[in-house]
Write a protein that holds these residues in place. Sequence first.
Motif, PDB file in Angstrom:
ATOM      1  N   UNK A 115       0.850  -1.198   0.000  1.00  0.00           N
ATOM      2  CA  UNK A 115       0.000   0.000   0.000  1.00  0.00           C
ATOM      3  C   UNK A 115       0.882   1.244   0.000  1.00  0.00           C
ATOM      4  N   UNK A 116       0.393   2.283  -0.614  1.00  0.00           N
ATOM      5  CA  UNK A 116       1.154   3.531  -0.678  1.00  0.00           C
ATOM      6  C   UNK A 116       1.126   4.240   0.674  1.00  0.00           C
ATOM      7  N   UNK A 117       2.239   4.834   1.027  1.00  0.00           N
ATOM      8  CA  UNK A 117       2.363   5.606   2.262  1.00  0.00           C
ATOM      9  C   UNK A 117       2.831   7.000   1.883  1.00  0.00           C
ATOM     10  N   UNK A 118       2.255   8.045   2.453  1.00  0.00           N
ATOM     11  CA  UNK A 118       2.660   9.408   2.075  1.00  0.00           C
ATOM     12  C   UNK A 118       4.141   9.669   2.349  1.00  0.00           C
ATOM     13  N   UNK A 119       4.775  10.366   1.418  1.00  0.00           N
ATOM     14  CA  UNK A 119       6.202  10.675   1.573  1.00  0.00           C
ATOM     15  C   UNK A 119       6.455  11.635   2.731  1.00  0.00           C
ATOM     16  N   UNK A 120       5.452  12.441   3.046  1.00  0.00           N
ATOM     17  CA  UNK A 120       5.628  13.454   4.100  1.00  0.00           C
ATOM     18  C   UNK A 120       5.151  12.946   5.458  1.00  0.00           C
ATOM     19  N   UNK A 121       5.353  11.651   5.744  1.00  0.00           N
ATOM     20  CA  UNK A 121       4.813  11.089   6.982  1.00  0.00           C
ATOM     21  C   UNK A 121       5.421  11.714   8.230  1.00  0.00           C
ATOM     22  N   UNK A 122       6.677  12.116   8.179  1.00  0.00           N
ATOM     23  CA  UNK A 122       7.269  12.780   9.344  1.00  0.00           C
ATOM     24  C   UNK A 122       6.579  14.104   9.623  1.00  0.00           C
ATOM     25  N   UNK A 123       6.309  14.867   8.572  1.00  0.00           N
ATOM     26  CA  UNK A 123       5.639  16.164   8.727  1.00  0.00           C
ATOM     27  C   UNK A 123       4.208  15.972   9.237  1.00  0.00           C
ATOM     28  N   UNK A 124       3.571  14.874   8.813  1.00  0.00           N
ATOM     29  CA  UNK A 124       2.184  14.631   9.246  1.00  0.00           C
ATOM     30  C   UNK A 124       2.111  14.353  10.746  1.00  0.00           C
ATOM     31  N   UNK A 125       3.134  13.695  11.281  1.00  0.00           N
ATOM     32  CA  UNK A 125       3.147  13.472  12.724  1.00  0.00           C
ATOM     33  C   UNK A 125       3.333  14.797  13.453  1.00  0.00           C
ATOM     34  N   UNK A 126       4.258  15.622  12.932  1.00  0.00           N
ATOM     35  CA  UNK A 126       4.460  16.956  13.478  1.00  0.00           C
ATOM     36  C   UNK A 126       5.084  16.966  14.860  1.00  0.00           C
ATOM     37  N   UNK A 127       5.173  18.162  15.407  1.00  0.00           N
ATOM     38  CA  UNK A 127       5.716  18.337  16.750  1.00  0.00           C
ATOM     39  C   UNK A 127       4.617  18.089  17.780  1.00  0.00           C
ATOM     40  N   UNK A 128       4.987  17.542  18.909  1.00  0.00           N
ATOM     41  CA  UNK A 128       4.016  17.270  19.972  1.00  0.00           C
ATOM     42  C   UNK A 128       4.456  17.969  21.247  1.00  0.00           C
ATOM     43  N   UNK A 129       3.479  18.326  22.062  1.00  0.00           N
ATOM     44  CA  UNK A 129       3.750  18.970  23.340  1.00  0.00           C
ATOM     45  C   UNK A 129       3.300  18.064  24.471  1.00  0.00           C
ATOM     46  N   UNK A 130       4.136  17.908  25.488  1.00  0.00           N
ATOM     47  CA  UNK A 130       3.773  17.093  26.642  1.00  0.00           C
ATOM     48  C   UNK A 130       2.883  17.892  27.583  1.00  0.00           C
ATOM     49  N   UNK A 131       1.838  17.262  28.131  1.00  0.00           N
ATOM     50  CA  UNK A 131       0.974  17.982  29.078  1.00  0.00           C
ATOM     51  C   UNK A 131       1.739  18.343  30.342  1.00  0.00           C
ATOM     52  N   UNK A 132       1.386  19.454  30.920  1.00  0.00           N
ATOM     53  CA  UNK A 132       2.042  19.903  32.140  1.00  0.00           C
ATOM     54  C   UNK A 132       1.612  19.102  33.353  1.00  0.00           C
ATOM     55  N   UNK A 133       2.291  19.359  34.475  1.00  0.00           N
ATOM     56  CA  UNK A 133       1.995  18.639  35.707  1.00  0.00           C
ATOM     57  C   UNK A 133       0.554  18.848  36.142  1.00  0.00           C
TER      58      UNK A 133
END
Length: 510
Positions: A162-180
């Motif tokens: 199956x085809x997978x998008x070439x920009x898969x890293x960009x699709x995941x993007x940056x994530x932020x951890x929830x604070x305490x």
Amino acid sequence: MRNMSGLEGTFLHLETPATPMHVAALYLLDPPTDRKADLASEIRRHLMPRLALSPFLRARLAPMPLQFANPVWIDGGVPDFSHHLRHIVLSKAAAFAELEACVSGLHSTLLDRRYPLWELTIIEGLASGEIGLYLKIHHAALDGVSGMALAGQLFDSTAEPAEVPDDWRERVGEVESPGLGDRLGAAFRHTATQCASLLRQLPGGLHLVAGMFKPEGKGKAAAMRQNLAFGPKTALNVPISGERGFAAVSLSLAGVKEIARRQDATLNDVVLTLCSGALRLYLQEHGGVPRKSLIATMPVSLRETGDTDTSIQATLTLVKLATHLADPLRRLHAVRAAADAAKALTAHARSVIPTDFPSLGVPWIVRALATLYGRSGLAKVIPPLANLAISNVPGPRQPLYLAGARVSACWPLSIVEHGLGLNITVFSYCDSLDFGLTVAHDAVPDVHGLARALTSAYAELEQLPRAASVGPETVKRPLRRRAAVRKPSADAQATAASTHALGAQDVLSP
């Protein structure tokens, strides 16, 4: 951010170096006819985007201060593939037994909780040219049914990837951890919700228990509680170390169905009887067969049809395996009656079985009890509630592929514990039943002897004549459709402990 359920947290806190709490699968891939020079690299290239695009495989733990409550699941972003995706090359022209030994070692090591709780290892070097794929995931993250759904995201349904998008890293993007503050708020809100839920379920649970154990209880209630007893002490039920053993056995689904048809039984009755027969043969050479029946503990899915959420939705039940009966036909009928009773009890209690409960203080208590139980050696002394674990997970009925290579078999590996040193788990796949025998070396030093006993138990049931009548303790069931017989491969004929084939249903499914 997602709250961890009480049941998920229990698997996390029970873990010690001697008792890792992950489950796994060993996939065997047949190289395509137009095999690329470096198929392992091609497999890695196909896997990376699929692994990264799965929210489940990006999820990692965010702990609470002082670990006073269960951690929460958060998005960890693109996985660190230098940690998660590994590669092993066996000695030149390795036999299948070397693959089993390699997987035993991999299954003995704990997952690193600083990362998402999974590892995937590509294993090359088999003389057959096949490639092994060992995927392990912490049981706090998923159960067997959701694990098979996850496999559907990683593999293809045809030889054409199956085809997978070439920009898969960009699709995941940056994530932020929830604070305490966010994590603390989630913990207290979740606790309040689960306390209220337990209070609503409490009257029903008390009513169920009272009805089950009334001295004058007869009929249905008495039948349902027939499995509720201690098992005998055996060599399987000892304190264990972290050393594991593993053997893979596959049996023809058509052959098992034919046995079930002739004996007016279900496929699941035959699977349990196969395990019972194997245990009799093994124990005859390792300590003797107890006069009292061994008891198996088995997970039963509580999912609604079509639910593939990765959270754990299962409970445990007990089934007597009638190992004290030498006659295989009597044993099959006794196992069928015990399985019916276990199924009835689970169905009766389904609405009041909790899979989530408050976790404030639970991590401290469960960890302390798990450590104390392991160090105290109590598993040597107290009678076991169960002698082994058996699980049967429904798998895909159509072939799976990865990078054009066909998956020819899929053997499961699971958890063993102090006092419970053997786990037999079965996956269904295409036209076979794949049995994964996971053992603690302290409890089952000869896992391949047990594998041979399983194939002998299958031959024993094959030779049974058609049942002339059904015993009074059994129930007539509709016949199942027969499947085409799959011819064993040459490798399967040569190695009794690794015969290729698959196919099964949940052990206590209706």
